[in-house]
Write a protein that holds these residues in place. Structure first.
Motif, mmCIF file in Angstrom:
data_model
loop_
_atom_site.group_PDB
_atom_site.id
_atom_site.type_symbol
_atom_site.label_atom_id
_atom_site.label_comp_id
_atom_site.label_asym_id
_atom_site.label_seq_id
_atom_site.Cartn_x
_atom_site.Cartn_y
_atom_site.Cartn_z
ATOM 1 N N THR A 49 -3.403 -6.667 -6.997
ATOM 2 C CA THR A 49 -3.594 -5.657 -5.956
ATOM 3 C C THR A 49 -2.456 -5.710 -4.939
ATOM 4 O O THR A 49 -1.922 -4.672 -4.543
ATOM 5 C CB THR A 49 -4.946 -5.872 -5.241
ATOM 6 N N LEU A 50 -2.080 -6.899 -4.525
ATOM 7 C CA LEU A 50 -0.977 -7.052 -3.571
ATOM 8 C C LEU A 50 0.337 -6.575 -4.163
ATOM 9 O O LEU A 50 1.140 -5.938 -3.477
ATOM 10 C CB LEU A 50 -0.860 -8.508 -3.121
ATOM 11 N N ALA A 51 0.570 -6.856 -5.434
ATOM 12 C CA ALA A 51 1.802 -6.420 -6.085
ATOM 13 C C ALA A 51 1.866 -4.899 -6.160
ATOM 14 O O ALA A 51 2.921 -4.297 -5.934
ATOM 15 C CB ALA A 51 1.911 -7.027 -7.475
ATOM 16 N N ALA A 60 0.427 -2.815 -4.111
ATOM 17 C CA ALA A 60 0.598 -2.292 -2.757
ATOM 18 C C ALA A 60 2.053 -2.371 -2.308
ATOM 19 O O ALA A 60 2.511 -1.534 -1.529
ATOM 20 C CB ALA A 60 -0.286 -3.064 -1.785
ATOM 21 N N ARG A 61 2.779 -3.361 -2.799
ATOM 22 C CA ARG A 61 4.179 -3.524 -2.404
ATOM 23 C C ARG A 61 5.144 -2.813 -3.332
ATOM 24 O O ARG A 61 6.340 -2.777 -3.072
ATOM 25 C CB ARG A 61 4.546 -5.003 -2.375
ATOM 26 N N GLU A 62 4.632 -2.280 -4.426
ATOM 27 C CA GLU A 62 5.498 -1.648 -5.402
ATOM 28 C C GLU A 62 6.220 -0.457 -4.777
ATOM 29 O O GLU A 62 5.618 0.383 -4.111
ATOM 30 C CB GLU A 62 4.662 -1.181 -6.593
ATOM 31 N N ARG A 63 7.497 -0.413 -5.012
ATOM 32 C CA ARG A 63 8.300 0.664 -4.431
ATOM 33 C C ARG A 63 8.094 1.959 -5.205
ATOM 34 O O ARG A 63 8.054 1.979 -6.424
ATOM 35 C CB ARG A 63 9.772 0.292 -4.458
#
Length: 113
Positions: free
Chosen positions: A93-95, A97-100
């Protein structure tokens, strides 16, 4: 004066409990296979003290001893899921959310006029 590792002296309660359960499980598996501490220690190439400490769940016992015991008991495949990225829902989930997200195409030049 030597530096003391606070984690070894007083690990978090959950960590201490998990190590105790793991040690007890390793001991049960060894006893069910009718192996002595000396026999399994020889098989993994360590001393009986290291095996005994692992079976007690001591935090100072190296992870290599725990994994070698799992290997010797034929249970190493169960360790494959430890910290598995595929099973880390929070990390996924965190990855995401940070995905460009690229709003425009890359800066490559185009010769189509």
């Amino acid at each position: 004066m030597t530096a003391r590792n606070k984690l070894l002296a007083a690990p978090p309660f959950e960590v201490e409990q998990a190590l105790t359960r793991l040690g007890a499980s390793l001991k049960t598996a060894r006893v069910r296979r009718n192996l002595t501490v000396a026999e399994i220690a020889e098989k993994i190439g360590t001393g009986i003290r290291a095996v005994s400490d692992a079976e007690k769940g001591k935090p100072s016992t190296g992870v290599a001893v725990y994994l070698a015991l799992l290997w010797a008991l034929g249970l190493l495949d169960q360790a494959a899921d430890l910290a598995s990225p595929e099973k880390d829902a929070e990390g996924q989930t965190l990855a995401l959310a940070r995905e460009r997200v690229r709003a425009r195409p890359s800066g490559d030049l185009d010769n189509d006029f």
